[in-house]
Structure formats: C-alpha cells, structure tokens
Design a protein around this motif. Structure first.
Motif, PDB file in Angstrom:
ATOM      1  N   PRO A  54       0.810  -1.220   0.000  1.00 55.03           N
ATOM      2  CA  PRO A  54       0.000   0.000   0.000  1.00 55.03           C
ATOM      3  C   PRO A  54       0.846   1.273   0.000  1.00 55.03           C
ATOM      4  O   PRO A  54       1.976   1.268   0.498  1.00 55.03           O
ATOM      5  CB  PRO A  54      -0.757  -0.117   1.330  1.00 55.03           C
ATOM      6  N   PHE A  55       0.285   2.348  -0.568  1.00 54.75           N
ATOM      7  CA  PHE A  55       0.949   3.652  -0.542  1.00 54.75           C
ATOM      8  C   PHE A  55       0.206   4.555   0.428  1.00 54.75           C
ATOM      9  O   PHE A  55      -1.015   4.563   0.445  1.00 54.75           O
ATOM     10  CB  PHE A  55       0.934   4.278  -1.941  1.00 54.75           C
ATOM     11  N   TYR A  56       0.957   5.282   1.193  1.00 54.88           N
ATOM     12  CA  TYR A  56       0.342   6.229   2.135  1.00 54.88           C
ATOM     13  C   TYR A  56       0.239   7.585   1.440  1.00 54.88           C
ATOM     14  O   TYR A  56       1.104   8.449   1.609  1.00 54.88           O
ATOM     15  CB  TYR A  56       1.167   6.306   3.419  1.00 54.88           C
ATOM     16  N   VAL A  57      -0.809   7.739   0.627  1.00 50.19           N
ATOM     17  CA  VAL A  57      -0.937   8.925  -0.227  1.00 50.19           C
ATOM     18  C   VAL A  57      -1.011  10.204   0.603  1.00 50.19           C
ATOM     19  O   VAL A  57      -0.374  11.212   0.274  1.00 50.19           O
ATOM     20  CB  VAL A  57      -2.184   8.786  -1.140  1.00 50.19           C
ATOM     21  N   GLN A  58      -1.769  10.143   1.691  1.00 49.06           N
ATOM     22  CA  GLN A  58      -1.905  11.343   2.528  1.00 49.06           C
ATOM     23  C   GLN A  58      -0.548  11.758   3.126  1.00 49.06           C
ATOM     24  O   GLN A  58      -0.227  12.942   3.170  1.00 49.06           O
ATOM     25  CB  GLN A  58      -2.909  11.073   3.645  1.00 49.06           C
ATOM     26  N   ASP A  59       0.210  10.765   3.547  1.00 45.48           N
ATOM     27  CA  ASP A  59       1.547  11.069   4.097  1.00 45.48           C
ATOM     28  C   ASP A  59       2.451  11.653   3.012  1.00 45.48           C
ATOM     29  O   ASP A  59       3.247  12.554   3.281  1.00 45.48           O
ATOM     30  CB  ASP A  59       2.188   9.804   4.674  1.00 45.48           C
ATOM     31  N   ILE A  60       2.324  11.104   1.787  1.00 45.95           N
ATOM     32  CA  ILE A  60       3.156  11.609   0.684  1.00 45.95           C
ATOM     33  C   ILE A  60       2.823  13.077   0.411  1.00 45.95           C
ATOM     34  O   ILE A  60       3.722  13.923   0.285  1.00 45.95           O
ATOM     35  CB  ILE A  60       2.943  10.753  -0.595  1.00 45.95           C
ATOM     36  N   LEU A  61       1.517  13.388   0.355  1.00 43.86           N
ATOM     37  CA  LEU A  61       1.106  14.778   0.094  1.00 43.86           C
ATOM     38  C   LEU A  61       1.574  15.706   1.215  1.00 43.86           C
ATOM     39  O   LEU A  61       2.028  16.823   0.967  1.00 43.86           O
ATOM     40  CB  LEU A  61      -0.414  14.850  -0.064  1.00 43.86           C
ATOM     41  N   GLN A  62       1.466  15.214   2.439  1.00 44.28           N
ATOM     42  CA  GLN A  62       1.900  16.014   3.594  1.00 44.28           C
ATOM     43  C   GLN A  62       3.408  16.308   3.507  1.00 44.28           C
ATOM     44  O   GLN A  62       3.848  17.423   3.761  1.00 44.28           O
ATOM     45  CB  GLN A  62       1.586  15.230   4.860  1.00 44.28           C
ATOM     46  N   GLN A  63       4.172  15.279   3.132  1.00 46.25           N
ATOM     47  CA  GLN A  63       5.618  15.468   3.016  1.00 46.25           C
ATOM     48  C   GLN A  63       5.976  16.353   1.830  1.00 46.25           C
ATOM     49  O   GLN A  63       6.934  17.130   1.885  1.00 46.25           O
ATOM     50  CB  GLN A  63       6.327  14.102   2.896  1.00 46.25           C
ATOM     51  N   MET A  64       5.199  16.234   0.741  1.00 45.10           N
ATOM     52  CA  MET A  64       5.447  17.101  -0.425  1.00 45.10           C
ATOM     53  C   MET A  64       5.235  18.563  -0.036  1.00 45.10           C
ATOM     54  O   MET A  64       5.976  19.454  -0.453  1.00 45.10           O
ATOM     55  CB  MET A  64       4.520  16.722  -1.578  1.00 45.10           C
ATOM     56  N   ASP A  65       4.217  18.779   0.772  1.00 46.38           N
ATOM     57  CA  ASP A  65       3.956  20.148   1.241  1.00 46.38           C
ATOM     58  C   ASP A  65       5.111  20.629   2.109  1.00 46.38           C
ATOM     59  O   ASP A  65       5.587  21.759   1.965  1.00 46.38           O
ATOM     60  CB  ASP A  65       2.637  20.163   2.026  1.00 46.38           C
ATOM     61  N   ASN A  66       5.572  19.752   2.983  1.00 47.50           N
ATOM     62  CA  ASN A  66       6.654  20.115   3.903  1.00 47.50           C
ATOM     63  C   ASN A  66       7.975  20.317   3.165  1.00 47.50           C
ATOM     64  O   ASN A  66       8.640  21.341   3.318  1.00 47.50           O
ATOM     65  CB  ASN A  66       6.790  19.014   4.971  1.00 47.50           C
ATOM     66  N   ILE A  67       8.320  19.329   2.327  1.00 49.82           N
ATOM     67  CA  ILE A  67       9.629  19.379   1.658  1.00 49.82           C
ATOM     68  C   ILE A  67       9.600  20.330   0.459  1.00 49.82           C
ATOM     69  O   ILE A  67      10.524  21.131   0.273  1.00 49.82           O
ATOM     70  CB  ILE A  67      10.054  17.948   1.213  1.00 49.82           C
ATOM     71  N   GLY A  68       8.553  20.247  -0.333  1.00 49.86           N
ATOM     72  CA  GLY A  68       8.476  21.054  -1.556  1.00 49.86           C
ATOM     73  C   GLY A  68       8.075  22.492  -1.297  1.00 49.86           C
ATOM     74  O   GLY A  68       8.886  23.413  -1.469  1.00 49.86           O
ATOM     75  N   ALA A  69       6.821  22.662  -0.859  1.00 52.88           N
ATOM     76  CA  ALA A  69       6.325  24.028  -0.627  1.00 52.88           C
ATOM     77  C   ALA A  69       7.111  24.711   0.487  1.00 52.88           C
ATOM     78  O   ALA A  69       7.397  25.911   0.399  1.00 52.88           O
ATOM     79  CB  ALA A  69       4.840  23.970  -0.280  1.00 52.88           C
ATOM     80  N   GLY A  70       7.491  23.934   1.507  1.00 54.23           N
ATOM     81  CA  GLY A  70       8.223  24.521   2.632  1.00 54.23           C
ATOM     82  C   GLY A  70       9.596  25.035   2.239  1.00 54.23           C
ATOM     83  O   GLY A  70      10.111  25.985   2.833  1.00 54.23           O
TER      84      GLY A  70
END
Lengths: 280, 298
Positions: A54-70
């Motif tokens: 399984p993929f943790y899509v919500q965690d991926i999006l959260q990390q993208m926000d943190n790493i990318g947008a942040g």
C-alpha cells in the motif's frame, strides 16, 4: 543519586576489557561496514516499497507540502541571488574582452547543468535531511517506531517511503525553480550592472541550452533526492543515545548527505557527459 | 564484532522485511501456552542480557515479570512481540514461532497483540482519537465504524473527553490510559504491559491497575506485565473486577484457583543476572525465605 539496595545487591565486580589501538580500529572498520550494509538494506527496502502497495498517499502529500512548498522560499531567494552573483563575477571578465553578451550563455549552462541541481540539493539537505533525521530519531527514542511496528505497520512503508517519494517528486521541481530564479537574478544583474538588454540575455541563455544540458540538469535531482531522503531516514532510524543521539544524528545526516551529493554529482556529471556525447 | 552485532540487531529488526518468507512459523493446537520462551538468549554491546530464559504463560493467565533495572523485562516483552529477535532459543506466541517469522508476517501477526509501552509511545502528531483509531485506520475500516469503537475504548479508560486533544496536552497517567485504549481497540487476546505504573503517583497507579484488572476479567486477555513494583503484581493476584457490580473486589482465592473460581491466575517471574531467579504464585513469593526475593517484599 544513591543506588538502591537492590542495585547494590545485584552489582558484580566487572573488569574492564583492555582497549588497544588495533581493537579500536578493527571495531571502527566493522562499524563502518555494518553502517554501509544497513544503509544498503534500507535503500533496497525503500526501493521495494516505492513500487509496491500500500501507498500512504496522505503522508506523501503532507511530506510534499513540507519538503516542496516549505523549501520554496529559500530556493527562490537563493536561486535569484546565485544567478545575480554569477553575472557579476563572470560579466566583469567578459567585459574585459568585449564579450559581455556571453554572460547569458555561461550563466544558463552553469545553472542548468550544475549549480541549479547541486545547490538545490544542498539547500534542501540543510532543511529537510536534518528535519527527517530529527523527526524519525525522536520517534525512535520515544518508542513511537516500535509502537508502529507493534501495531502491524511497516515503518519503512509508513515513514521512509513517503518522505523519499515526496523528495523525488519535489526536488526536480525545486531545481527548475532555482534555474529560473537564477536566470532571472542574472538578467536583473546584467541589465543593471553590464547594461545588457534583458531580451538579449534571455535569448542567449535559451539558445545556449540544448537537450543534453537539460537532461543532465534534471537527471541529477532524482539521485540527490534519493540520497538526502534515505540518509536522513537512515540516520533517524539508527539513533542511539537518547535525545543527545538525535542531535548527533541530525548533524551527521546534514554532513553525510551534503558530502554524498557532491560525490554523486561528480560521477553523475561524468556519466551525463558521456551519454550526451554518445546520444546527441 | 560486538558493535557489528548490536548495530545489525537494531536496524535489522526494522528492516528485516526484505528477508524471505520462512516456513518455520507453524500453527499448533489451542492447548499450547499463549506465550512460550524456550532457552532464549539475547545481548547487546555490554554482554548477554537474557541467558537461556524459559517460561510459559497460559491462556487468560497474567505473568508478572519482576526484576531490577537492566535485567531484561522490557526486552522479554519486545521479544514476545517479535520487535527483537533472540540470538538463541525460540519464542512461541499463540502457537506461532515469532523468533523465526519474517517481519512482513510479524506485522500481520502483531495485530493479535496489544503493547502498552512504558511512556505510552503515543504518536505526538496525532490526536488521542487518531492514536486510538490508528489500527482501524490502517485496516481501512469505515469511518462510521471507527468513531463508536474509539469512543467505546476511551470510555473504558474513562477518557472519552480527550478524543480531540494531543498527547502533549495529557498527563503521564492519561497517556498510559490512552495507550491501553489503543492496545485494546481490536480486542487482542494478548496484551503486553511495559511498566505501566512506572513514575506515576499511587492514585494514578491504582487507576491503571484497575484498568488492567478490568481488561483481564472483562475481556479475558492473557497478559505479560513487566514491573519493578511488587504491589502491582499482588494487586492483580489479590483483586478482581466484578463485572456485575462493576467494582474491584477482593479475590479470596488469590487468583490462582483458576479452574475453581473461573478467575485468571497470576504468577510471578523474577529475572536476575540473565536467568529466571524465581517463578511461582503470589503465596510462594510472599512466603519466601530467600534473601534476594525478600528485598522485593520490603
């Protein structure tokens, strides 16, 4: 604090093992080999989880926000001024030969091929590899990782894979932003410092780039992303020594990721130049 | 070599999912003990902590692990949950050999166990409700089913008002109670408690012990409880939760006439210097003439 009677009763006389230089060196070498082996295991396991559910899509999006947008503000600001500094440094040399119009070519090639990917990698390492290491390290020392495993969740899948995927997806985009802001900063500097026209700067910058340059510039961020995410996770998941160990792991993550990115950059540049020579 | 082995054990436990499936995990009949340690040995840099430890925990039984700091109580719990692997010996839990199972099999198997960590080990970025619902969320249980189950277990630990709070907003005792709620969300047949009353005041400790009693006597769970507080063990042996009156009452049979009273038995196991120093019922421990054991009774 005084020992309790139980501790005193249970204490035994223990003779300290003799420490020798050879022993220390051998243990250090074995420790280094064990580290490499463990890191390789983590990378292998992470690669496996990247392609299997399984993929943790919500965690991926959260990390993208943190790493990318942040990371966006520091990337935009740094990129702009790196481009400006490059123009100021190179432009004065070109002006001596009356070739100040070449500044756009040099800035574009240097930024897209080399400075954009490597500086973005190093900046994101400073912000995110340390953050990943300290976050996972804190989770480890407070037994949250064990709790996760005790509840049937694979920490590699839940913690490492989302951070790696998010970094893989966002670092190339951040690199593109660095490249663009660098060229923008270079353009502004060349207009005000070298009295070049903005249109000429952009035209020369774009004309100077070919597909091989773009391939080189956008191939590197994927490797850098994998390096910084996995080293951050590895250092976090192997913390020893409580909160002091978390601080140590954070520093090690920043240093090791930065060094590995620079080392990898050298090899990737050689490979990219070879491929460009053979393919284009 | 020691450094190598220790580092290996630490990270390998997390990353062992890469190992191939083993055929060693076998199912046995329901008559086998719920937990069985056979000559289990494990150690770290400072040497072996457990040196050939063997014991059994029967179904619905509570085994209280006693011992000084560093004698391997927490280690035994983590071994039982398959969070660590022994260097020698084997460990059977519910008829399956957890010491040789691949991590991917263990992840599924651990859902049959609850683990209450010493400091609670709650996920600090999640609310109490999400912490308790974690297993259900992982299993993709429908939202409308999750909420009542979360409230039910939070009501059980008398913390249903904390559902939207974060762990940092709770006291130490409340965090332990949330941890117990999280452990029992899917009604596991086995619960492992790691020093559930350590560092708590006597009143809060009593609340935690009452919860453990309720869990044992209402749901009939098998428990392995590590503690340094002998009074916790005696409380479990000497009292029981009466579901009819919903009160904790004195257990006249000391909890060990399980067959006659249909109550869960409580036994004690004292670890010392890597081995089992004492194993027996509360009466044997209370009547001991052994000088070392007497120190626990002071």
């Amino acid at each position: 604090m005084a020992d309790t009677p139980l501790q005193v009763a249970g204490r035994e006389d223990k003779t300290e093992p003799q420490i020798t230089v050879a022993g220390v060196l051998v243990n250090a070498a074995k420790g280094a080999v064990a580290d490499v082996q463990d890191y390789a295991m983590l990378c292998g396991r992470t690669l496996y989880t990247l392609f299997t559910p399984p993929f943790y899509v919500q965690d991926i999006l959260q990390q993208m926000d943190n790493i990318g947008a942040g990371s966006l503000p520091i990337i935009l600001l740094s990129g702009f001024f790196i481009g400006a500094v490059m123009v100021l440094q190179t432009g004065s040399q070109f002006t001596r030969f009356g070739q100040s119009s070449l500044t756009g070519d040099v800035v574009a090639i240097a930024l897209v091929r080399e400075l954009g990917p490597s500086l973005t990698g190093l900046l994101v390492t400073g912000r995110c590899a340390t953050g990943i290491a300290s976050e996972l390290g804190s989770m480890l020392v407070t037994e949250q990782v064990d709790a996760m495993r005790a509840m049937g969740t694979d920490p590699i899948r839940k913690l490492v894979a989302p951070r790696t995927i998010a970094t893989l997806l966002t670092l190339p985009l951040l690199t593109a932003m660095t490249d663009f802001m660098g060229l923008l900063g270079g353009c502004v500097a060349s207009v005000f410092s070298l009295r070049l026209s903005a249109i000429e700067f952009w035209r020369r910058a774009i004309d100077a780039l070919d597909f091989a340059d773009l391939m080189q510039g956008f191939m590197k961020p994927f490797f850098f992303a994998f390096i910084l995410a996995t080293i951050g996770c590895y250092k976090g998941l192997t913390v020893r020594g409580g909160t002091q160990g978390v601080g140590r792991a954070t520093t090690q993550a920043a240093v090791l990721s930065s060094v590995m990115i620079i080392v990898a950059d050298a090899f990737l540049t050689k490979v990219a130049l070879y491929l460009a020579d053979k393919l284009f | 070599m020691v450094r190598f082995v220790a580092a290996q054990r630490q990270i390998a436990a997390i990353m062992a999912g890469i190992r191939p499936m083993t055929s060693a995990a076998t199912s046995t009949s329901g008559s086998s003990p719920a937990i069985k340690f056979e000559r289990v040995r494990i150690g770290f840099e400072e040497g072996d902590i457990l040196r050939g430890v063997s014991f059994e925990v029967q179904e619905r039984e509570t085994l209280v692990l006693l011992g000084e700091t560093g004698t391997g109580k927490t280690l035994s719990l983590k071994l039982a949950a398959g969070l660590l692997r022994p260097s020698e010996g084997n460990i059977q839990v519910l008829g399956r050999d957890v010491s040789s199972m691949a991590e991917r099999d263990l992840l599924a198997f651990r859902r049959q166990m609850g683990f209450v960590f010493q400091e609670g080990a709650l996920f600090d970025s999640m609310t109490v409700g999400d912490n308790v619902a974690y297993r259900l969320l992982e299993d993709k249980v429908k939202d409308e089913e999750i909420e009542p189950r979360v409230l039910e277990v939070l009501r059980f630990v008398e913390l249903e008002d904390t559902v939207d709070l974060f762990p940092s907003e709770l006291s130490g005792g409340m965090r332990r109670r949330v941890s117990i709620a999280r452990a029992l969300i899917n009604r596991p047949p086995i619960v492992l408690y790691d020093s559930p009353t350590a560092g708590l005041d006597p009143v809060t400790s009593q609340t935690i012990i009452t919860l453990i009693l309720r869990l044992r006597d209402v749901y009939g769970v098998t428990a392995l409880l590590a503690t340094q507080r002998l009074q916790d063990g005696f409380a479990l042996a000497n009292f029981r939760f009466d579901p009819a009156t919903k009160r904790v009452v004195h257990n006249v049979s000391n909890g060990n006439a399980a067959g006659a009273t249909k109550m869960a038995a409580t036994r004690f196991l004292v670890l010392r210097e890597g081995g089992v120093y004492f194993e027996g019922g509360p009466e044997e421990l209370a009547d001991t003439k052994d000088e070392y054991l007497k120190r626990f009774l002071v």
